[in-house]
Design an enzyme around this catalytic site. Structure first.
Site, PDB file in Angstrom:
ATOM      1  N   LEU A   1      64.532 -44.608 -72.625  1.00  0.00           N
ATOM      2  CA  LEU A   1      63.086 -44.385 -72.612  1.00  0.00           C
ATOM      3  C   LEU A   1      62.331 -45.709 -72.504  1.00  0.00           C
ATOM      4  O   LEU A   1      61.367 -45.831 -71.726  1.00  0.00           O
ATOM      5  CB  LEU A   1      62.671 -43.628 -73.874  1.00  0.00           C
ATOM      6  CG  LEU A   1      61.166 -43.441 -74.103  1.00  0.00           C
ATOM      7  CD1 LEU A   1      60.533 -42.686 -72.942  1.00  0.00           C
ATOM      8  CD2 LEU A   1      60.916 -42.722 -75.423  1.00  0.00           C
TER       9      LEU A   1
ATOM     10  N   LYS B   1      62.594 -47.035 -68.996  1.00  0.00           N
ATOM     11  CA  LYS B   1      61.746 -46.257 -68.089  1.00  0.00           C
ATOM     12  C   LYS B   1      60.282 -46.641 -68.243  1.00  0.00           C
ATOM     13  O   LYS B   1      59.541 -46.737 -67.256  1.00  0.00           O
ATOM     14  CB  LYS B   1      61.931 -44.765 -68.374  1.00  0.00           C
ATOM     15  CG  LYS B   1      61.066 -43.832 -67.538  1.00  0.00           C
ATOM     16  CD  LYS B   1      61.448 -43.886 -66.074  1.00  0.00           C
ATOM     17  CE  LYS B   1      60.643 -42.878 -65.255  1.00  0.00           C
ATOM     18  NZ  LYS B   1      60.932 -42.991 -63.806  1.00  0.00           N
ATOM     19  N   GLU B   2      59.854 -46.906 -69.477  1.00  0.00           N
ATOM     20  CA  GLU B   2      58.453 -47.206 -69.726  1.00  0.00           C
ATOM     21  C   GLU B   2      58.062 -48.641 -69.350  1.00  0.00           C
ATOM     22  O   GLU B   2      57.016 -48.870 -68.753  1.00  0.00           O
ATOM     23  CB  GLU B   2      58.126 -46.965 -71.204  1.00  0.00           C
ATOM     24  CG  GLU B   2      58.039 -45.495 -71.580  1.00  0.00           C
ATOM     25  CD  GLU B   2      56.825 -44.811 -70.969  1.00  0.00           C
ATOM     26  OE1 GLU B   2      55.846 -45.501 -70.626  1.00  0.00           O
ATOM     27  OE2 GLU B   2      56.857 -43.576 -70.816  1.00  0.00           O
ATOM     28  N   SER B   3      58.894 -49.615 -69.723  1.00  0.00           N
ATOM     29  CA  SER B   3      58.442 -51.019 -69.596  1.00  0.00           C
ATOM     30  C   SER B   3      59.452 -51.972 -68.989  1.00  0.00           C
ATOM     31  O   SER B   3      59.143 -53.150 -68.804  1.00  0.00           O
ATOM     32  CB  SER B   3      58.071 -51.556 -70.983  1.00  0.00           C
ATOM     33  OG  SER B   3      59.230 -51.657 -71.801  1.00  0.00           O
TER      34      SER B   3
ATOM     35  N   TYR C   1      60.411 -37.329 -64.652  1.00  0.00           N
ATOM     36  CA  TYR C   1      60.457 -38.383 -65.671  1.00  0.00           C
ATOM     37  C   TYR C   1      61.589 -38.103 -66.665  1.00  0.00           C
ATOM     38  O   TYR C   1      62.390 -38.995 -66.987  1.00  0.00           O
ATOM     39  CB  TYR C   1      59.108 -38.421 -66.373  1.00  0.00           C
ATOM     40  CG  TYR C   1      58.975 -39.326 -67.572  1.00  0.00           C
ATOM     41  CD1 TYR C   1      58.566 -40.652 -67.438  1.00  0.00           C
ATOM     42  CD2 TYR C   1      59.207 -38.840 -68.859  1.00  0.00           C
ATOM     43  CE1 TYR C   1      58.404 -41.472 -68.542  1.00  0.00           C
ATOM     44  CE2 TYR C   1      59.046 -39.657 -69.976  1.00  0.00           C
ATOM     45  CZ  TYR C   1      58.641 -40.977 -69.811  1.00  0.00           C
ATOM     46  OH  TYR C   1      58.479 -41.776 -70.919  1.00  0.00           O
TER      47      TYR C   1
END
Length: 466
Positions: A316, A319-321, A449
């Site tokens: 996660l 995927k985010e940053s 996502y």
């Protein structure tokens, strides 16, 4: 002393039983699994939305570097999957015989392991157009008594990967040169055998020439100068009853050869030795260490709070940053877990650029979402996907999808049902339903996502220890 005893034992056994090239081969299973392959071709693959490919975990095939999936076969397969408009699911195997078994049983669709096309292998699968050519070399340590001619292999013990083409090549050498040496087949990928040579656990192995050259760049004490077999075509394998998939891959290969893409990928992984060495030997590489990011310790702490596998939370965060503490989205989300200002304030994050604050703020938000969904989706694996979708698009939109699943008599405790209606939230027939509170949403993006994170998590689980 132990090594000398082992070699003496090998030689004694070989003397008693004669044919050294085949003595160690175990009796193969009699099941002719290739005679009735599962009927599954391109149309069915595209319809289900993903294609499954078998790859090696190696510095030239597939590995994790700083959380990112990399490798020659991986990038090629990802491009092909994108060309088909489907997702890519990878299966990491080193046993070639098992790879053919999974292919014919319908558990995989492509074997992408740079296989040499041989008459024997054409019994198990059909092959695509060549993706290149590869020869094989002897890998040994540099020393005054190194093997510099085939004749000097007399009475040596060579350890090779099980079910690879190397054994047939070595047997041909025996016949052609009238020499006698011994071959020991074991499970494992080629780089595992190279490592054994480096560590002096074995003296000799055989690998593809490009793999040997790349590793010789890493390790100064390796010699890969003796050619065992000249270059021959290598290709991907598909089921014998999947002609449409084979045709599609061949058309893609033709296009990518014309565009120069395949040459570019080859240069990236096989000719740029310095970059390959740096990536492969980094502590943040699945080949050399067991770290995903510089923040693994923080992620593990946060995952413990959540009751999650830390590799899932790492997926996660990536995927985010991409593990960038200063990352800022176009919408103003910041930090490792890309929280919006209102969420930062709600969960007590004063400095979003502080890795610990940023991560724990996101973890606290995930705990809130877990509590929100716990009674409605009690099974934890299903709930995790619902939580991830809520993290991306907001739990209100996901709740709308959950309500629609209930209304239409579907299993509202199942992510598949919820994701189905989440994707339908861009259809007026559904987003204008009176039970829907938040209206239109690009729900398919949230579903993608979740898929992206779970696919990455699958890779982390295979390549990174818990």
């Amino acid at each position: 002393m132990k090594k000398a005893f082992t070699i003496t034992l090998y030689l004694l056994v070989f003397t008693l039983f004669g044919v050294q090239c085949t003595f160690f081969e175990k009796e193969k299973k009699q099941e002719n699994y290739w005679e009735n392959p599962v009927p599954l071709d391109l149309e069915e693959i595209v319809k289900r939305g993903y294609i499954r490919a078998i790859v090696d975990n190696s510095s030239t095939s597939y590995y994790i570097y700083r959380g990112r999936r990399m490798g020659y076969e991986f990038e090629m397969l990802r491009n092909f999957a994108s060309n088909l408009g489907v997702r890519l699911h990878l299966i990491v195997k080193s046993d070639i015989d098992e790879a053919f078994y999974l292919l014919n049983k319908g558990k995989a669709d492509i074997i992408a392991m740079n296989l040499e096309v041989t008459e024997e292998r054409q019994k198990f699968a059909q092959f695509t157009e060549p993706l290149g050519q590869m020869g094989t070399v002897l890998v040994q340590r540099k020393q005054p008594s190194k093997i510099d001619s085939v004749e000097k292999l007399e009475n040596k013990v060579i350890h090779i990967r099980k079910d690879a083409v190397y054994k047939a090549q070595l047997c041909e050498l025996q016949k052609a040169h009238g020499i006698s040496f011994s071959v020991l087949e074991e499970k494992g990928d080629s780089e595992n055998f190279v490592q054994k040579v480096v560590k002096k656990e074995i003296d000799y192995t055989i690998v593809d020439r490009v793999v040997g050259l790349v590793n010789a760049t890493y390790y100064d004490n390796l010699d890969v100068s003796l050619e065992i077999s000249p270059k021959s075509d290598v290709a991907w394998a598909v089921r014998t009853n999947a002609p449409d998939l084979q045709k599609s891959i061949n058309e893609w290969i033709g296009q990518k050869n014309k565009s120069g893409y395949i040459n570019m990928m080859y240069a990236k992984y096989f000719q740029n030795s310095k970059n390959s060495y740096f990536r492969s030997n980094s502590p943040f590489s699945s080949l050399a260490g067991n770290n995903i990011s510089p923040f693994d310790g923080l992620i593990q702490k946060g995952a413990e709070t959540l009751g999650w596998d830390w590799r899932l939370l790492a997926s996660l965060v990536y995927k985010e940053s991409r593990f960038d503490t200063a990352a800022t989205s176009y919408a103003g989300a910041v930090g490792l877990l890309q929280l919006m200002p209102v969420t930062l304030e709600r969960f007590g994050v004063e400095d979003p650029n502080d890795p610990l604050q940023s991560l724990m703020g996101g973890v606290n938000y995930l705990r809130y979402l877990d509590k929100f969904w716990r009674e409605r989706v009690p099974e934890s694996n299903e709930r995790i996907k619902v939580i991830l979708a809520s993290y991306n698009i907001g739990h209100g939109h996901v709740e709308d999808a959950w309500k629609l699943a209930v209304k239409y008599g579907k299993n509202a405790q199942n992510w598949e049902s919820i994701s189905h209606f989440l994707k339908l939230k861009s259809d007026p027939e559904y987003y204008r339903d009176p039970i829907v509170n938040l209206g239109f949403a690009k729900g398919h993006l949230a579903v993608n996502y979740v898929d992206d994170i779970m696919i990455l998590y699958d890779s982390y689980r295979v390549l990174i220890e818990p």
